[in-house]
Motif scaffolding. Structure first.
Motif, PDB file in Angstrom:
ATOM      1  N   PHE A 251       0.858  -1.064  -0.061  1.00 39.18           N
ATOM      2  CA  PHE A 251       0.070   0.166   0.050  1.00 39.18           C
ATOM      3  C   PHE A 251       0.831   1.342  -0.066  1.00 39.18           C
ATOM      4  O   PHE A 251       0.538   2.458  -0.751  1.00 39.18           O
ATOM      5  N   TYR A 252       2.001   1.169   0.854  1.00 41.80           N
ATOM      6  CA  TYR A 252       2.994   2.181   0.551  1.00 41.80           C
ATOM      7  C   TYR A 252       4.358   2.136  -0.488  1.00 41.80           C
ATOM      8  O   TYR A 252       4.222   3.051  -1.393  1.00 41.80           O
ATOM      9  N   SER A 253       4.273   0.874  -0.555  1.00 40.79           N
ATOM     10  CA  SER A 253       5.528   0.670  -1.376  1.00 40.79           C
ATOM     11  C   SER A 253       5.535   0.585  -3.072  1.00 40.79           C
ATOM     12  O   SER A 253       6.089   0.941  -3.858  1.00 40.79           O
ATOM     13  N   PHE A 298      -2.401   4.587  -5.729  1.00 40.47           N
ATOM     14  CA  PHE A 298      -2.854   4.107  -4.093  1.00 40.47           C
ATOM     15  C   PHE A 298      -3.769   3.206  -4.197  1.00 40.47           C
ATOM     16  O   PHE A 298      -4.203   2.429  -3.576  1.00 40.47           O
ATOM     17  N   LEU A 299      -4.165   2.684  -5.521  1.00 36.94           N
ATOM     18  CA  LEU A 299      -5.260   1.772  -5.820  1.00 36.94           C
ATOM     19  C   LEU A 299      -4.922   0.308  -6.437  1.00 36.94           C
ATOM     20  O   LEU A 299      -5.526  -0.268  -6.994  1.00 36.94           O
ATOM     21  N   VAL A 300      -3.498   0.224  -6.519  1.00 35.68           N
ATOM     22  CA  VAL A 300      -2.917  -0.739  -7.612  1.00 35.68           C
ATOM     23  C   VAL A 300      -1.988  -1.562  -6.728  1.00 35.68           C
ATOM     24  O   VAL A 300      -1.409  -2.821  -7.277  1.00 35.68           O
ATOM     25  N   TRP A 301      -1.998  -1.465  -5.266  1.00 32.59           N
ATOM     26  CA  TRP A 301      -0.750  -2.046  -4.719  1.00 32.59           C
ATOM     27  C   TRP A 301      -0.895  -3.704  -4.920  1.00 32.59           C
ATOM     28  O   TRP A 301       0.237  -4.444  -5.003  1.00 32.59           O
ATOM     29  N   ALA A 302      -1.948  -4.493  -4.911  1.00 27.74           N
ATOM     30  CA  ALA A 302      -2.115  -6.042  -4.932  1.00 27.74           C
ATOM     31  C   ALA A 302      -1.769  -6.535  -6.184  1.00 27.74           C
ATOM     32  O   ALA A 302      -1.591  -7.789  -6.301  1.00 27.74           O
ATOM     33  N   HIS A 303      -1.104  -5.642  -7.221  1.00 24.24           N
ATOM     34  CA  HIS A 303      -0.657  -6.473  -8.495  1.00 24.24           C
ATOM     35  C   HIS A 303       0.698  -6.978  -8.134  1.00 24.24           C
ATOM     36  O   HIS A 303       1.306  -7.497  -8.955  1.00 24.24           O
ATOM     37  N   PHE A 318      -7.395  -5.394  -9.503  1.00 27.21           N
ATOM     38  CA  PHE A 318      -6.119  -4.542  -9.470  1.00 27.21           C
ATOM     39  C   PHE A 318      -5.435  -4.568 -10.648  1.00 27.21           C
ATOM     40  O   PHE A 318      -4.761  -3.780 -10.901  1.00 27.21           O
ATOM     41  N   SER A 319      -5.573  -5.731 -11.586  1.00 25.69           N
ATOM     42  CA  SER A 319      -4.867  -5.677 -12.780  1.00 25.69           C
ATOM     43  C   SER A 319      -5.515  -4.667 -13.683  1.00 25.69           C
ATOM     44  O   SER A 319      -4.818  -3.656 -14.159  1.00 25.69           O
ATOM     45  N   LEU A 320      -6.919  -4.557 -13.416  1.00 26.97           N
ATOM     46  CA  LEU A 320      -7.601  -3.312 -14.320  1.00 26.97           C
ATOM     47  C   LEU A 320      -7.136  -2.058 -13.927  1.00 26.97           C
ATOM     48  O   LEU A 320      -6.815  -1.238 -14.633  1.00 26.97           O
ATOM     49  N   LEU A 321      -6.955  -1.784 -12.544  1.00 26.63           N
ATOM     50  CA  LEU A 321      -6.590  -0.435 -12.022  1.00 26.63           C
ATOM     51  C   LEU A 321      -5.248  -0.244 -12.449  1.00 26.63           C
ATOM     52  O   LEU A 321      -4.698   0.930 -12.452  1.00 26.63           O
ATOM     53  N   SER A 322      -4.306  -1.239 -12.601  1.00 23.80           N
ATOM     54  CA  SER A 322      -2.843  -0.840 -12.911  1.00 23.80           C
ATOM     55  C   SER A 322      -2.860  -0.543 -14.291  1.00 23.80           C
ATOM     56  O   SER A 322      -1.845   0.248 -14.571  1.00 23.80           O
ATOM     57  N   LEU A 374      -2.411 -10.193 -16.290  1.00 24.16           N
ATOM     58  CA  LEU A 374      -2.467 -11.699 -15.140  1.00 24.16           C
ATOM     59  C   LEU A 374      -1.640 -12.653 -15.633  1.00 24.16           C
ATOM     60  O   LEU A 374      -0.893 -13.222 -14.980  1.00 24.16           O
ATOM     61  N   GLY A 375      -2.070 -13.314 -16.780  1.00 26.59           N
ATOM     62  CA  GLY A 375      -1.593 -14.414 -17.363  1.00 26.59           C
ATOM     63  C   GLY A 375      -0.080 -14.352 -17.495  1.00 26.59           C
ATOM     64  O   GLY A 375       0.799 -15.188 -17.207  1.00 26.59           O
ATOM     65  N   ILE A 376       0.519 -13.341 -17.712  1.00 28.23           N
ATOM     66  CA  ILE A 376       1.894 -13.016 -18.004  1.00 28.23           C
ATOM     67  C   ILE A 376       2.603 -12.910 -16.709  1.00 28.23           C
ATOM     68  O   ILE A 376       3.778 -13.290 -16.471  1.00 28.23           O
ATOM     69  N   ASP A 377       1.988 -12.164 -15.502  1.00 30.12           N
ATOM     70  CA  ASP A 377       2.743 -11.812 -14.469  1.00 30.12           C
ATOM     71  C   ASP A 377       2.878 -13.156 -13.864  1.00 30.12           C
ATOM     72  O   ASP A 377       3.763 -13.106 -13.022  1.00 30.12           O
TER      73      ASP A 377
END
Lengths: 543, 232, 328
Positions: A251-253, A298-303, A318-322, A374-377
């Motif tokens: 969430f920070y990093s 701030f909305l993409v951390w879980a990627h 999270f993929s979409l937001l990224s 997602l599939g590539i990550d």
């Protein structure tokens, strides 16, 4: 032409008073910037030394140069130093500190004593972390993943965590100072639409510093408490959830990478306009893109957690937001490129670095799209692909921008010119060395070489050797400026107030600027990047 | 009256720092800075609140059992103490604004007293929990005290206590800092530093004090009042 | 291709082609945009250099252009998003009827246990062409199961099960990496996935010494630990009857409903008080610290077998109580 005597005699922030005390107790934003410059340069070389050791170890598949424990400590300390003690303070704390008050037409930052406090906090944090490193090191990786960091590591995790905790407050206070300064200290006529994009970018980064940093602070504090008292917030053996740590950490990093890159983007906006002698293309879009990046960031951390065991639907969101956060970055790249169209372009060193930045940041940004997919990550997560991606953004992007800015404003900061030919050579070396070092790592990553490997299967060797070879070129590229910058302090040509014939309030004061920046509060009556009305020829010093 | 007004303005002018154009800008800036700082503070506690929400949602029963151990009388008393302290703090700011430094000093001293009262009661509670082994770590031991309903999930009740200690501990630390700041205001107030033209330090410390109070207003129901119905 | 300098990982699973296809598309799009930007910079820098173009033409911006380079990249990204998510969905959902292998990761080795009770260390043997589902957990730090040739990766966590699956399409030996940093010998936590012809696989399977199937080991534990005294196969037990429970929704005492999956069973053994089945009292003691990861997996396999046996039983004569799961 002004005589040399005149320039030397003039009172400026460097010669207004002398002695160690006058520096350590200064509240002048320009002197504090110099204090930061010296400290982060020391950290950069330390972190760079660790990087060199890592690259040397990876010359051969077997782990033969250093032990695996040493290797693990080296990449951990490389990460901690470079991220928390170099990249995050680099442009904001050095160039931002020096330039934001000058650019908005203020005599200082809003809270000068807080600014000095923030440098002391930085030093306290750095020294705490360094003590932890010297007395035994840390081997958790800069990410401090639990439960490894809380339970299984036998190293000085608490010391490093507390060091970062303290340095975090330095970052918070710097960000707070920037936000308040930009809101409340602008000179008459300096409207938000006339604000230099460098200030917009630092403003956006400051939002993240103020809102994100406290979260990592409390998270690392919990890690330290968990190690010290065996409380179980993150430890699964005690019922805790290690994924909660990852959520709080990223969430920070994740936004933190925007703290690092946004001010760099600000530097590029200033340089591209100056050396194209043009208004910036799409001012509003670049300014708003900075804010959009800060907010969406701030909305993409879980990627960072697509394979960590989060739910499929969370991953989807999270993929979409990224992808969304990638768009404003693309907008900036296109706008900088369009700014050059029909310009009148000059190839001074800052511009060469800016070219490098735009190109390398493009590669870094596009490979970020791979990671959001997602599939590539799943294939490239935690491999050298990720290492290459963030080095393209952080070194290819951020360090290039930092170097660009340092060259661009060096005459303003010191009153002296750097040697142009040597500087161009170093810019070239950095570009070539950087690509040779990190491009092979994309290939290594997709082939499946995991990051943080001390030894690796032999088929990965050729590309690793190439990478190490590139790193040595890169090192030369960084050593050169170190030498000629110091040389220029004594032997460099007198710069005069505006060697680039640039617009902006900072160029209207003498170089180096006087202690109070402006004798009279300036009144701004022109738009940002008003190169149309700036005389084409070099302005002489006596002007 | 007129002469004291001129004196006030002189005090204010001495307090004007060189990089501000006038007192108005300085006051505006420092109060804006304080609000930004409080924003940071919200995020600082926010990390803990987030951990609390996640675990409470997953291990509700364990959290209920943990919260049964809270001394509601002491907790409620402390809530009242803090609300009173906020009132005296607000009145103190008002007194400074009205140019009544003596009244301000008295009100701030009462605020400090309330602050110590809160910490004292908190210390009593901490002592109780410590004696009952309700401190997370190797010595942690949890029983509901009701043989018919043994602890259903002591492991996660320990997480409840970890968060309890971390959150109230961090809050108590803020209280200690707050008391220090108010004490500093008292000393400066006695030396005549604040006038109706210059009292923004009083105002800013007031904001901080109210923020710390507000955090407790959230902590109290979250930690003490989870559920009486599911009780044991 | 290049024996000594491979630049691309082998493709050895059913999903690999899909991942590579999307990867190639991403590379093509990225290369296009990178070259576009490089070319524009180069052309502008040369064409508008100061010596030939001394006076800049001031241009404020252009809304159509801004919209174009906002919306076009966004549209392209949505294609990546859709395709990438489709692949991810397949990766996250193991097909029914997959052969199950249990994996325990620890510093710094992989332990595998097959349904027939056979065990492997740092080697995973699988038959070509068959779906394989891995049920994994860690004994200590977080690890990650990564087989580049299959294009799959999944973190292995302590305190819970995670799953992944693959269908190998090519006989051979492939790297198995731990990709989540886990301490001193992280880079030594390398294993092999050995994909064999079905016949060879059968021969290998029957060659190993095994002491009963995983489920039957679980059944033994079920007796030894005294689970059977309460979890009886009738309605008289003090605990729920576990027959046919696995994979079905379970109504809890607090009104919630959960699916009885591997993680639910795991939690019920270790933290019995966390989710009480409706109509039962929270009387079960915790088995935290008393059952190892391997034994947990055996117990889970046994509870699973109770569900499978019941399905079979229901299909055949609707009568049998499943007390011999190894008969399946």
């Amino acid at each position: 032409m002004a005589t040399a005597v005149q320039t030397v005699e003039r009172e400026n922030y460097l010669n207004s008073n002398y002695g160690i005390k006058s520096w350590l107790l200064t509240t002048d934003h320009k002197r504090i910037a110099i204090l930061y410059l010296i400290s982060i340069t020391a950290m950069f070389w330390l972190g760079g030394f660790f990087a060199m050791m890592i690259r040397l170890e990876l010359l051969t598949p077997a782990g033969d140069l250093i032990s695996s424990d040493t290797y693990n400590k080296l990449f951990t300390m490389h990460g901690i130093i470079m991220v928390f003690f170099f990249l995050i303070p680099s442009v904001p704390a050095v160039l931002g500190n020096f330039l934001v008050p000058l650019m908005v037409g203020a005599k200082d930052l809003a809270f000068p004593r807080v600014n000095l406090l923030s440098w002391y906090l930085y030093m306290a944090g750095a020294i705490t972390a360094l003590v932890a490193m010297v007395t035994g090191g840390v081997d958790t990786g800069w990410t401090f993943y639990t439960p490894f960091s809380t339970t299984y590591s036998n190293t000085h995790v608490i010391g490093a965590a507390i060091g970062i905790f303290i340095a975090g407050f330095s970052s918070i206070l710097t960000g707070l100072n920037f936000i308040v300064t930009i809101h409340r200290m602008r000179a008459p006529g300096m409207t938000w639409r006339r604000l230099p994009l460098f200030c917009w970018a630092n403003y956006a980064a400051a939002i993240i510093m103020v809102l994100g940093t406290p979260v990592i602070a409390i998270t690392l504090l919990l890690v330290a408490l968990e190690r010290a008292f065996h409380i179980g917030v993150f430890n699964p053996q005690l019922g805790g959830d290690p994924l909660l740590f990852q959520h709080l950490f990223w969430f920070y990093s994740h936004p933190a990478v925007y703290i690092m890159i946004l001010p760099g983007m600000g530097v590029i906006s200033e340089i591209v306009t100056c050396f194209s002698r043009k208004r910036v293309f799409g001012y509003e879009f670049i300014a708003l893109a900075s804010i959009a990046i800060a907010v969406l960031g701030f909305l993409v951390w879980a990627h960072h957690m697509f394979v960590a065991g989060i739910s499929v639907y969370a991953a989807l969101v999270f993929s979409l937001l990224s992808y969304l956060v990638a768009i404003p970055s693309a907008v900036k790249v296109f706008n900088w490129t369009a700014t050059m169209y029909k310009g009148s372009i000059r190839y001074n060193t800052p511009m060469l670095y800016a070219f490098g930045f735009i190109g390398l940041f493009t590669v870094g940004g596009l490979t970020g799209i791979f990671l959001a997919t997602l599939g590539i990550d799943v294939q490239v997560h935690d491999t050298y692909f990720v290492v290459a991606h963030f080095h393209y953004v952080m070194v290819g992007g951020m360090v290039m921008a930092y170097m660009a800015g340092l060259h661009f404003w060096w005459p303003k900061i010191t009153g002296r010119m750097y040697p142009e030919a040597w500087a161009k050579l170093s810019a070239l070396l950095v570009f070539v060395g950087f690509n040779t070092t990190f491009f092979p790592q994309f290939i290594l990553g997709y082939m499946g070489l995991p990051r943080r490997y001390h030894a690796y299967p032999p088929e990965f060797q050729v590309l690793n050797v190439l990478s190490t070879a590139g790193a040595s070129i890169l090192a030369v590229g960084y050593v050169l400026p170190m030498i000629y910058f110091v040389w220029s302090l004594r032997y460099g040509k007198e710069a005069g107030p505006n060697p680039w014939n640039a617009v902006g309030l900072e160029w209207m004061v003498p170089s180096p600027p006087p202690t109070h920046n402006f004798d009279e509060t300036p009144v701004v009556t022109w738009e940002a990047y008003d190169y149309e009305h700036q005389p084409q020829e070099e302005v002489t010093v006596g002007h | 009256m007129a002469t004291s007004d001129i004196g006030d303005i002189q005090v204010a002018e001495r307090a004007l720092q060189h990089h501000f154009a006038d007192m108005e800008q300085q006051r505006d800036t420092s109060s804006f800075g304080m609000w930004m700082f409080l924003l940071t503070e919200i995020m600082f506690f926010g990390g803990l609140f987030c951990a609390y929400l996640v675990y409470r949602a997953s291990y509700y029963q364990a959290f209920v059992e943990g919260s049964q151990k809270m001394n509601i009388v002491l907790g409620a008393t402390n809530t009242a103490v803090l609300i009173c302290s906020s009132l005296t703090m607000a009145l103190g700011v008002r007194a400074a604004q009205m140019g009544k430094p003596k009244l301000m000093v008295i009100l701030l001293l009462i605020t400090i007293l309330f602050g110590f009262g809160f910490l004292g009661i908190k210390a009593v509670e901490y002592h109780e929990h410590w004696e009952n082994h309700e401190f997370p770590g190797p010595n942690f031991h949890f029983e509901t005290g009701n043989p018919a309903h043994p602890a259903s999930d002591p492991q996660h009740t320990q997480i409840y206590f970890s968060l309890y200690w971390a959150m109230t501990g961090l809050h108590a630390l803020h209280m200690v800092i707050g008391i220090g700041l108010v004490a500093w205001l008292v000393i400066a107030g006695l030396m005549g530093a604040y006038t109706p033209h210059y009292y923004n330090p009083v105002e800013n410390v007031g904001l901080y004090w109210h923020f710390v109070d507000l955090v407790w207003i959230y902590l109290f129901p979250m930690l003490y009042l989870i559920s009486k119905k599911h009780g044991v | 291709m290049w024996k000594n300098l491979p630049l691309f990982p082998e493709r050895a699973s059913a999903l690999a082609w899909q991942v590579d296809g999307l990867y190639f598309l991403l590379i093509a799009v990225s290369a296009f945009f990178t070259l576009l930007i490089f070319a524009l910079i180069f052309v502008f820098a040369v064409k508008y250099r100061r010596s030939v173009h001394p006076h800049a033409v001031q241009i404020e911006g252009s809304l159509p252009l801004e919209l174009a380079w906002t919306l076009i990249p966004l549209g392209i990204c949505m294609i990546f998003f859709a395709w990438g998510s489709l692949i991810y969905f397949q990766e996250a959902r193991p097909p029914k009827g997959a052969m199950e292998v249990y994996a325990v990761a620890k510093q710094w080795m992989w332990k595998f246990e097959y349904e027939n009770g056979q065990r492997d260390i740092n080697q995973l043997h699988v038959p070509v062409g068959r779906d394989v589902k891995l049920i994994m957990s860690s004994q200590d730090a977080i690890h990650s199961f990564f087989v580049p040739a299959f294009r799959i990766k999944m973190d292995v966590l302590p305190g819970r099960f995670t799953t992944t699956w693959f269908r190998p399409t090519k006989v051979g030996t492939y790297h198995l990496f731990c990709s989540q940093y886990c301490g001193t010998d992280h880079s030594g936590m390398i294993g092999q996935v050995i994909v064999m012809e079905p016949a060879a696989y059968q021969a290998w399977m029957s060659g190993g010494a095994s002491s009963g199937t995983l489920a039957s080991n679980g059944q033994q534990l079920f007796q030894q630990l005294g689970c059977a005294t309460c979890h009886r196969f009738d309605t008289q037990g003090r605990g729920p009857n576990l027959t046919g429970v696995f994979g079905k929704p379970v109504l809890l005492e607090d009104g919630r409903t959960v699916i009885a999956d591997e993680n639910y069973i795991r939690e019920s053994i270790l933290i019995p008080g966390a989710k009480i089945v409706s109509g039962f009292k929270p009387i079960m003691p915790t088995f935290q610290g008393q059952v190892s990861e391997e034994n947990l997996m055996a117990l889970v396999a046994y509870v699973k077998s109770l569900a499978q046996a019941q399905q079979k039983g229901a299909a055949s004569d609707n009568s049998s109580v499943p007390d011999t799961p190894n008969s399946q």
